[in-house]
Design a protein around this motif. Structure first.
Motif, PDB file in Angstrom:
ATOM      1  N   GLN A   1       0.819  -1.213   0.000  1.00  0.00           N
ATOM      2  CA  GLN A   1       0.000   0.000   0.000  1.00  0.00           C
ATOM      3  C   GLN A   1       0.852   1.262   0.000  1.00  0.00           C
ATOM      4  N   LEU A   2       1.942   1.237   0.770  1.00  0.00           N
ATOM      5  CA  LEU A   2       2.786   2.425   0.884  1.00  0.00           C
ATOM      6  C   LEU A   2       3.944   2.419  -0.105  1.00  0.00           C
ATOM      7  N   LYS A   3       4.020   1.353  -0.920  1.00  0.00           N
ATOM      8  CA  LYS A   3       5.088   1.215  -1.915  1.00  0.00           C
ATOM      9  C   LYS A   3       6.463   1.200  -1.242  1.00  0.00           C
ATOM     10  N   LEU A   4       6.551   0.361  -0.201  1.00  0.00           N
ATOM     11  CA  LEU A   4       7.793   0.188   0.541  1.00  0.00           C
ATOM     12  C   LEU A   4       8.181  -1.286   0.542  1.00  0.00           C
ATOM     13  N   ALA A   5       9.483  -1.562   0.617  1.00  0.00           N
ATOM     14  CA  ALA A   5       9.941  -2.939   0.731  1.00  0.00           C
ATOM     15  C   ALA A   5       9.538  -3.493   2.092  1.00  0.00           C
ATOM     16  N   PRO A   6       9.220  -4.800   2.179  1.00  0.00           N
ATOM     17  CA  PRO A   6       8.854  -5.397   3.475  1.00  0.00           C
ATOM     18  C   PRO A   6       9.898  -5.164   4.554  1.00  0.00           C
ATOM     19  N   ASN A   7      11.177  -5.223   4.195  1.00  0.00           N
ATOM     20  CA  ASN A   7      12.228  -4.981   5.178  1.00  0.00           C
ATOM     21  C   ASN A   7      12.148  -3.561   5.737  1.00  0.00           C
TER      22      ASN A   7
END
Length: 229
Positions: free
Chosen positions: A192-198
């Motif tokens: 949703q936030l366009k971030l990597a899971p890490n």
């Protein structure tokens, strides 16, 4: 502001909420000036597009904005509105408790924060006051603001590294906090936030450290204002 009407844009992805708000605000018993819903939007970017299409303050007196919007959430939209149209008041609507979210909204420039379960008369009063250039603070919001000021003083005098609470979260951390407490997984938040899971996991670790919570369950309790045992 026009004396003929108060022109409002409603930003909420739930049709039943929008229809309910239109019924409340458009009731002739509310008196003059008439409150007119000039536009509706179901997503964050649509809110910005609608405001731009109406010319900002040239076509609107107020934006009623839900926090939990798809795509851009309400806080992102609020930030964008304050940058592009600083003279356009925004009244935030939410099902979240004042204790955790009202302070953040006011700090970001919202003119008020109202729970969706508010009495219709209070809703109308809030719209009129904010559209006229004032601020609308419920007793719960005022108490939350006072508590935030007090906690800020405590944090500044505390030893470095001690948990500082939700008020110390950055904008992005607060986004992740809200989504975690809504039950979303690290992967879902990243998408949703366009971030990597890490990256999301790193934010989660910072949130746990700053709030003093030990896990997502305690974060959810914190968001509801319920102390963990």
């Amino acid at each position: 502001m026009s004396t003929a009407s108060v022109r409002v844009l409603i930003g909420d992805d739930h049709r039943i909420v929008r229809e309910g708000l239109k019924q409340v605000l458009g009731d002739p018993a509310n008196g003059l000036p008439e409150i007119v819903v000039a536009a509706e939007a179901t997503g964050g970017q649509e809110v910005l597009d609608q405001v731009a299409g109406l010319g900002g303050t040239a076509g609107l007196e107020l934006v009623l904005l839900d926090i939990a919007m798809p795509g851009m959430d309400g806080l992102e939209v609020l930030q964008a509105l304050r940058t592009a149209w600083p003279g356009l008041p925004v009244l935030m609507l939410s099902t979240y408790p004042e204790r955790q979210y009202a302070v953040r909204c006011i700090q970001m420039g919202a003119a008020g924060y109202l729970h969706k379960s508010a009495d219709p008369d209070d809703m109308v009063a809030a719209v009129r006051k904010v559209a006229a250039g004032g601020r609308y603070l419920t007793e719960a919001t005022a108490q939350a603001l006072a508590g935030a000021v007090e906690r800020t003083g405590v944090v500044r005098s505390a030893q470095q590294g001690m948990p500082a609470g939700v008020d110390a979260l950055s904008y992005r951390e607060h986004q992740v906090f809200r989504l975690l407490t809504a039950g979303q997984s690290v992967g879902e938040i990243g998408a949703q936030l366009k971030l990597a899971p890490n990256t999301v996991s790193t934010y989660r670790a910072r949130i746990l450290e700053k709030t003093g919570a030990r896990n997502d369950v305690e974060l959810a309790l914190l968001a509801r204002g319920t102390p963990a045992e």
